[in-house]
Design a protein around this motif. Sequence first.
Motif, PDB file in Angstrom:
ATOM      1  N   VAL A  60      -5.567  -4.968   9.723  1.00 28.13           N
ATOM      2  CA  VAL A  60      -4.706  -3.802   9.870  1.00 28.13           C
ATOM      3  C   VAL A  60      -5.125  -2.725   8.863  1.00 28.13           C
ATOM      4  O   VAL A  60      -5.040  -2.951   7.649  1.00 28.13           O
ATOM      5  CB  VAL A  60      -3.232  -4.176   9.647  1.00 28.13           C
ATOM      6  CG1 VAL A  60      -2.327  -3.009  10.023  1.00 28.13           C
ATOM      7  CG2 VAL A  60      -2.859  -5.418  10.447  1.00 28.13           C
ATOM      8  N   PRO A  61      -5.570  -1.572   9.307  1.00 29.82           N
ATOM      9  CA  PRO A  61      -5.989  -0.512   8.388  1.00 29.82           C
ATOM     10  C   PRO A  61      -4.788   0.091   7.647  1.00 29.82           C
ATOM     11  O   PRO A  61      -3.647   0.012   8.120  1.00 29.82           O
ATOM     12  CB  PRO A  61      -6.641   0.519   9.303  1.00 29.82           C
ATOM     13  CG  PRO A  61      -5.994   0.296  10.634  1.00 29.82           C
ATOM     14  CD  PRO A  61      -5.715  -1.175  10.719  1.00 29.82           C
ATOM     15  N   ASP A  62      -5.061   0.671   6.473  1.00 33.99           N
ATOM     16  CA  ASP A  62      -4.026   1.367   5.691  1.00 33.99           C
ATOM     17  C   ASP A  62      -2.814   0.479   5.442  1.00 33.99           C
ATOM     18  O   ASP A  62      -1.658   0.928   5.523  1.00 33.99           O
ATOM     19  CB  ASP A  62      -3.596   2.650   6.392  1.00 33.99           C
ATOM     20  CG  ASP A  62      -4.754   3.614   6.599  1.00 33.99           C
ATOM     21  OD1 ASP A  62      -5.584   3.740   5.680  1.00 33.99           O
ATOM     22  OD2 ASP A  62      -4.829   4.224   7.677  1.00 33.99           O
ATOM     23  N   CYS A  63      -3.053  -0.784   5.148  1.00 31.75           N
ATOM     24  CA  CYS A  63      -1.971  -1.757   4.982  1.00 31.75           C
ATOM     25  C   CYS A  63      -2.301  -2.682   3.825  1.00 31.75           C
ATOM     26  O   CYS A  63      -3.446  -3.103   3.653  1.00 31.75           O
ATOM     27  CB  CYS A  63      -1.803  -2.549   6.281  1.00 31.75           C
ATOM     28  SG  CYS A  63      -0.463  -3.743   6.254  1.00 31.75           S
ATOM     29  N   GLY A  64      -1.273  -3.020   3.034  1.00 29.31           N
ATOM     30  CA  GLY A  64      -1.447  -3.887   1.881  1.00 29.31           C
ATOM     31  C   GLY A  64      -1.125  -5.341   2.182  1.00 29.31           C
ATOM     32  O   GLY A  64      -1.380  -5.843   3.278  1.00 29.31           O
TER      33      GLY A  64
ATOM     34  N   LEU B 277       5.739  -6.558   7.072  1.00 32.04           N
ATOM     35  CA  LEU B 277       6.747  -5.547   6.792  1.00 32.04           C
ATOM     36  C   LEU B 277       6.151  -4.140   6.835  1.00 32.04           C
ATOM     37  O   LEU B 277       6.770  -3.210   7.354  1.00 32.04           O
ATOM     38  CB  LEU B 277       7.371  -5.790   5.414  1.00 32.04           C
ATOM     39  CG  LEU B 277       8.321  -6.985   5.311  1.00 32.04           C
ATOM     40  CD1 LEU B 277       8.580  -7.344   3.861  1.00 32.04           C
ATOM     41  CD2 LEU B 277       9.634  -6.698   6.028  1.00 32.04           C
ATOM     42  N   GLU B 278       4.955  -3.985   6.291  1.00 26.73           N
ATOM     43  CA  GLU B 278       4.319  -2.664   6.235  1.00 26.73           C
ATOM     44  C   GLU B 278       3.885  -2.176   7.612  1.00 26.73           C
ATOM     45  O   GLU B 278       3.934  -0.969   7.893  1.00 26.73           O
ATOM     46  CB  GLU B 278       3.106  -2.715   5.307  1.00 26.73           C
ATOM     47  CG  GLU B 278       3.436  -3.041   3.862  1.00 26.73           C
ATOM     48  CD  GLU B 278       2.181  -3.086   3.016  1.00 26.73           C
ATOM     49  OE1 GLU B 278       1.528  -2.029   2.854  1.00 26.73           O
ATOM     50  OE2 GLU B 278       1.831  -4.184   2.525  1.00 26.73           O
ATOM     51  N   ALA B 279       3.437  -3.081   8.455  1.00 25.05           N
ATOM     52  CA  ALA B 279       2.966  -2.722   9.804  1.00 25.05           C
ATOM     53  C   ALA B 279       3.788  -3.501  10.826  1.00 25.05           C
ATOM     54  O   ALA B 279       3.257  -4.197  11.692  1.00 25.05           O
ATOM     55  CB  ALA B 279       1.482  -3.023   9.950  1.00 25.05           C
ATOM     56  N   HIS B 280       5.113  -3.352  10.739  1.00 26.95           N
ATOM     57  CA  HIS B 280       6.026  -4.189  11.517  1.00 26.95           C
ATOM     58  C   HIS B 280       5.790  -4.072  13.022  1.00 26.95           C
ATOM     59  O   HIS B 280       5.694  -5.081  13.723  1.00 26.95           O
ATOM     60  CB  HIS B 280       7.470  -3.816  11.182  1.00 26.95           C
ATOM     61  CG  HIS B 280       8.469  -4.426  12.106  1.00 26.95           C
ATOM     62  ND1 HIS B 280       8.747  -5.782  12.104  1.00 26.95           N
ATOM     63  CD2 HIS B 280       9.237  -3.889  13.093  1.00 26.95           C
ATOM     64  CE1 HIS B 280       9.646  -6.046  13.025  1.00 26.95           C
ATOM     65  NE2 HIS B 280       9.965  -4.931  13.641  1.00 26.95           N
ATOM     66  N   ASP B 281       5.701  -2.862  13.534  1.00 27.38           N
ATOM     67  CA  ASP B 281       5.560  -2.696  14.987  1.00 27.38           C
ATOM     68  C   ASP B 281       4.275  -3.339  15.495  1.00 27.38           C
ATOM     69  O   ASP B 281       4.274  -4.023  16.532  1.00 27.38           O
ATOM     70  CB  ASP B 281       5.593  -1.209  15.356  1.00 27.38           C
ATOM     71  CG  ASP B 281       6.960  -0.589  15.134  1.00 27.38           C
ATOM     72  OD1 ASP B 281       7.947  -1.341  14.993  1.00 27.38           O
ATOM     73  OD2 ASP B 281       7.043   0.654  15.069  1.00 27.38           O
ATOM     74  N   ARG B 282       3.184  -3.128  14.783  1.00 24.47           N
ATOM     75  CA  ARG B 282       1.908  -3.744  15.170  1.00 24.47           C
ATOM     76  C   ARG B 282       2.025  -5.269  15.095  1.00 24.47           C
ATOM     77  O   ARG B 282       1.527  -5.987  15.976  1.00 24.47           O
ATOM     78  CB  ARG B 282       0.794  -3.232  14.247  1.00 24.47           C
ATOM     79  CG  ARG B 282      -0.572  -3.891  14.448  1.00 24.47           C
ATOM     80  CD  ARG B 282      -1.297  -3.361  15.649  1.00 24.47           C
ATOM     81  NE  ARG B 282      -2.554  -4.036  15.907  1.00 24.47           N
ATOM     82  CZ  ARG B 282      -3.725  -3.720  15.326  1.00 24.47           C
ATOM     83  NH1 ARG B 282      -3.786  -2.703  14.465  1.00 24.47           N
ATOM     84  NH2 ARG B 282      -4.829  -4.365  15.642  1.00 24.47           N
TER      85      ARG B 282
ATOM     86  N   HIS C 187       0.818  -1.218   0.000  1.00 27.99           N
ATOM     87  CA  HIS C 187       0.000   0.000   0.000  1.00 27.99           C
ATOM     88  C   HIS C 187       0.850   1.265   0.000  1.00 27.99           C
ATOM     89  O   HIS C 187       0.566   2.218  -0.720  1.00 27.99           O
ATOM     90  CB  HIS C 187      -0.939   0.000   1.213  1.00 27.99           C
ATOM     91  CG  HIS C 187      -1.750   1.250   1.351  1.00 27.99           C
ATOM     92  ND1 HIS C 187      -2.645   1.669   0.391  1.00 27.99           N
ATOM     93  CD2 HIS C 187      -1.772   2.198   2.340  1.00 27.99           C
ATOM     94  CE1 HIS C 187      -3.203   2.803   0.773  1.00 27.99           C
ATOM     95  NE2 HIS C 187      -2.685   3.141   1.935  1.00 27.99           N
ATOM     96  N   ASP C 188       1.913   1.264   0.801  1.00 28.98           N
ATOM     97  CA  ASP C 188       2.798   2.431   0.896  1.00 28.98           C
ATOM     98  C   ASP C 188       4.233   1.923   0.872  1.00 28.98           C
ATOM     99  O   ASP C 188       4.730   1.401   1.876  1.00 28.98           O
ATOM    100  CB  ASP C 188       2.504   3.205   2.181  1.00 28.98           C
ATOM    101  CG  ASP C 188       3.364   4.457   2.334  1.00 28.98           C
ATOM    102  OD1 ASP C 188       4.217   4.706   1.453  1.00 28.98           O
ATOM    103  OD2 ASP C 188       3.187   5.180   3.332  1.00 28.98           O
ATOM    104  N   VAL C 189       4.898   2.076  -0.276  1.00 31.94           N
ATOM    105  CA  VAL C 189       6.248   1.530  -0.439  1.00 31.94           C
ATOM    106  C   VAL C 189       7.226   2.165   0.550  1.00 31.94           C
ATOM    107  O   VAL C 189       8.230   1.542   0.919  1.00 31.94           O
ATOM    108  CB  VAL C 189       6.726   1.727  -1.896  1.00 31.94           C
ATOM    109  CG1 VAL C 189       8.153   1.229  -2.077  1.00 31.94           C
ATOM    110  CG2 VAL C 189       5.798   0.990  -2.852  1.00 31.94           C
ATOM    111  N   SER C 190       6.949   3.372   1.023  1.00 29.86           N
ATOM    112  CA  SER C 190       7.859   4.031   1.962  1.00 29.86           C
ATOM    113  C   SER C 190       7.952   3.301   3.295  1.00 29.86           C
ATOM    114  O   SER C 190       8.883   3.542   4.069  1.00 29.86           O
ATOM    115  CB  SER C 190       7.423   5.484   2.195  1.00 29.86           C
ATOM    116  OG  SER C 190       6.211   5.540   2.933  1.00 29.86           O
ATOM    117  N   THR C 191       6.998   2.409   3.582  1.00 29.11           N
ATOM    118  CA  THR C 191       7.062   1.630   4.821  1.00 29.11           C
ATOM    119  C   THR C 191       8.047   0.474   4.719  1.00 29.11           C
ATOM    120  O   THR C 191       8.369  -0.149   5.738  1.00 29.11           O
ATOM    121  CB  THR C 191       5.681   1.060   5.182  1.00 29.11           C
ATOM    122  OG1 THR C 191       5.248   0.158   4.139  1.00 29.11           O
ATOM    123  CG2 THR C 191       4.648   2.175   5.342  1.00 29.11           C
ATOM    124  N   MET C 192       8.523   0.180   3.521  1.00 29.68           N
ATOM    125  CA  MET C 192       9.424  -0.954   3.318  1.00 29.68           C
ATOM    126  C   MET C 192      10.868  -0.559   3.576  1.00 29.68           C
ATOM    127  O   MET C 192      11.316   0.509   3.135  1.00 29.68           O
ATOM    128  CB  MET C 192       9.290  -1.458   1.871  1.00 29.68           C
ATOM    129  CG  MET C 192       7.895  -1.908   1.494  1.00 29.68           C
ATOM    130  SD  MET C 192       7.481  -3.488   2.225  1.00 29.68           S
ATOM    131  CE  MET C 192       8.510  -4.558   1.236  1.00 29.68           C
TER     132      MET C 192
END
Length: 291
Positions: A263-267, A272-277, A178-183
């Motif tokens: 997980v909202p706002d996640c692909g 990897l995108e929501a690592h902390d969660r 969803h958001d490549v910047s999270t990678m």
Amino acid sequence: MTFLPPDSRVEYLDLAGGRVRVLLGGPADAPPFLLVHGGGNDNAAISWYRMFASFGSDHRVIAPELPGFGGTVGIDPLGGPAAQADFLARVMAELGVERAVVAGVSMGGDVVLNLALRHPDLIEGLVLIAPGGLMKRVGNRFTHKAAWWSARLPDALLFPAAALANRFVGAALRAVVHDVSTMPPEVVAEFRREARRPGASRGYQRYNQATLGPHEMRNNLLPVVADITAPALFFHGALDPMVPPEGSRQAAELMPNARLVMVPDCGHWAQLEAHDRFVDEVRAFLSTIPG
């Protein structure tokens, strides 16, 4: 130079006439946490890049690469998830792992569900990230038929077409995440390198050939997932463009000891995108597993 996640090391197993690459982390006598990568151009170092540092302090983290993926060589791709699950059971036996909490992402989630059905004595608990194997068909009837026809191409056409598609790896990544910047940038770079590896994605092509039927998926486990009684955590991005979250929702409702985290706002690559969660949810889940 071999790309390795922080706090991991490599071991090779001689098995089935080839060599299986396994990434390892944590103390050898700690409770095992087995991680199964996804399909496409994935490998263990990509999907589980952050997991060795996150869980290696109190778990023996084990991430093998299935035939046709990453650094595993000399073994033909196995095709369907049942065969891959049986192979995974052999890897566990070779490593001396009698029971484990097992995590799988996407195709790897399908493999892990099959492992739980075929070898329930090996399962302490399940972590399922956007797992495959939980849908009736790909999109609508016409999309599914097109996917089936594509998978039926002869190798002389299928492999060059896949190699050409792998040249557009940036677009493929944007279609998954969803958001490549999270990678992590290191993971993006490894994803690009893996896409250019000779023979890349052949394991996934064989998986698609085995699971895509002309009208429906051959690997739909929704009719039988209620037989899985092990504790299970589903972790799925609400905006996943690859694997519909509805499959995870239905499976979590059908399985007697399962819970879903949406997980909202996640692909698709939610770990990897929501690592902390992800780490928080998995740590809470692991705390409920005996031993």
